[in-house]
Design a protein around this motif. Structure first.
Motif, PDB file in Angstrom:
ATOM      1  N   LEU A 164       0.815  -1.213   0.000  1.00  0.00           N
ATOM      2  CA  LEU A 164       0.000   0.000   0.000  1.00  0.00           C
ATOM      3  C   LEU A 164       0.847   1.261   0.000  1.00  0.00           C
ATOM      4  O   LEU A 164       0.381   2.320  -0.415  1.00  0.00           O
ATOM      5  CB  LEU A 164      -0.916   0.008   1.227  1.00  0.00           C
ATOM      6  CG  LEU A 164      -2.006  -1.055   1.248  1.00  0.00           C
ATOM      7  CD1 LEU A 164      -2.805  -0.932   2.535  1.00  0.00           C
ATOM      8  CD2 LEU A 164      -2.914  -0.938   0.048  1.00  0.00           C
ATOM      9  N   ALA A 205      -3.740  -0.175  -5.814  1.00  0.00           N
ATOM     10  CA  ALA A 205      -2.462  -0.660  -5.273  1.00  0.00           C
ATOM     11  C   ALA A 205      -1.458  -0.731  -6.412  1.00  0.00           C
ATOM     12  O   ALA A 205      -1.695  -1.383  -7.417  1.00  0.00           O
ATOM     13  CB  ALA A 205      -2.640  -2.031  -4.631  1.00  0.00           C
ATOM     14  N   THR A 252      -3.177   5.083  -1.788  1.00  0.00           N
ATOM     15  CA  THR A 252      -3.951   4.339  -2.778  1.00  0.00           C
ATOM     16  C   THR A 252      -4.754   5.254  -3.695  1.00  0.00           C
ATOM     17  O   THR A 252      -5.580   4.770  -4.463  1.00  0.00           O
ATOM     18  CB  THR A 252      -4.904   3.362  -2.077  1.00  0.00           C
ATOM     19  OG1 THR A 252      -5.742   4.093  -1.174  1.00  0.00           O
ATOM     20  CG2 THR A 252      -4.128   2.313  -1.304  1.00  0.00           C
TER      21      THR A 252
END
Length: 260
Positions: free
Chosen positions: A22, A229, A69
């Protein structure tokens, strides 16, 4: 307890891997990307037509939510089309947006578990040996005793008491021992799906005029990508679609892919 530690280390490694995934670097500050022009001319039964773009600029900015993200950018461009023939048509432009992997669910939390158990009683070799020696001694005393019945009973009772005492002494060291294992159960569940490629149209299209160059001018069109991601990439597209009663025809140009 070693098994518990292994479970903790394994779960923590999953969390670390997920956080690494992430924590893709986001744009810390705004930067500008200037892209080259593109143009194509197509020959058709209805005559030729041209499609192209120029002055494409991508202004990448840090996302407002600050999340690794998410991606944001403002795009500006000029898309154009020219129809040289007796036909009708339309000019369309926009951006294709692609993401490496889509995050559908992120569930950080704690799921503690506690395991209880009982160990024992256990019969060890020392206890068995004492019991066997006491039994053999009792049998020997019975064989070597005199004809007196009282002597036999006395030796037998003493041997039995010795056997019970020795067995109880060793059993005290091998009794029921409670055990407990606590697993804090830290976890981070990620549900990753293959990345999508989505087309984002700018406007509804513009009608072409035969013999004229028609343009769609875009300034600071906002593009954002969420729950992504890995890298997110955008690419401009511009289409000319033409039609006559006899044939439909189309052509397109595509900009250079740019990572947000």
């Amino acid at each position: 307890m070693s098994g518990v530690m292994l479970r903790i280390i394994r779960r923590m490694s999953y969390v670390a891997s997920a956080l690494t995934l992430l924590s893709q670097p986001t744009t810390a500050h705004a930067d500008t990307v200037n892209l080259p022009p593109h143009e194509k001319t197509f020959e058709s039964e209805m005559g030729s037509f041209t499609v192209g773009t120029h002055d494409e600029v991508i202004y990448r900015i840090a996302p407002l939510n600050g999340a690794p993200t998410s991606r944001e950018a403002f795009v500006s461009t000029v898309a154009y089309g020219r129809l040289d023939g007796q036909a009708e048509g339309v000019l369309r432009t926009g951006y294709s947006v692609g993401c490496a992997a889509r995050i559908d669910v992120v569930l950080p939390g704690i799921d503690p578990t506690t395991e209880f158990g009982l160990e024992g009683p256990q019969q060890n070799s020392a206890t068995e040996q004492v019991q066997r020696q006491a039994t053999e001694q009792a049998q020997s005393d019975t064989v070597e005793q005199s004809s007196s019945g009282e002597s036999v009973q006395s030796h037998t009772q003493e041997s039995g008491q010795l056997q019970e005492s020795e067995s109880r002494q060793f059993q005290e060291f091998n009794g029921i021992i409670p055990s407990i294992a606590v697993d804090p159960g830290l976890f981070l569940e990620l549900e990753l799906q293959p990345g999508d490629i989505t087309n984002v149209d700018i406007g509804d299209g513009k009608a072409l005029i035969p013999g004229k160059t028609v343009r769609i001018v875009t300034r600071d069109f906002h593009i954002k990508v969420d729950n992504c991601a890995g890298p997110a990439t955008i690419r401009q597209y511009t289409y000319v679609q033409t039609r006559t009663p006899e044939v439909d025809d189309s052509g397109a140009v595509f900009g250079d892919p740019t990572t947000l």
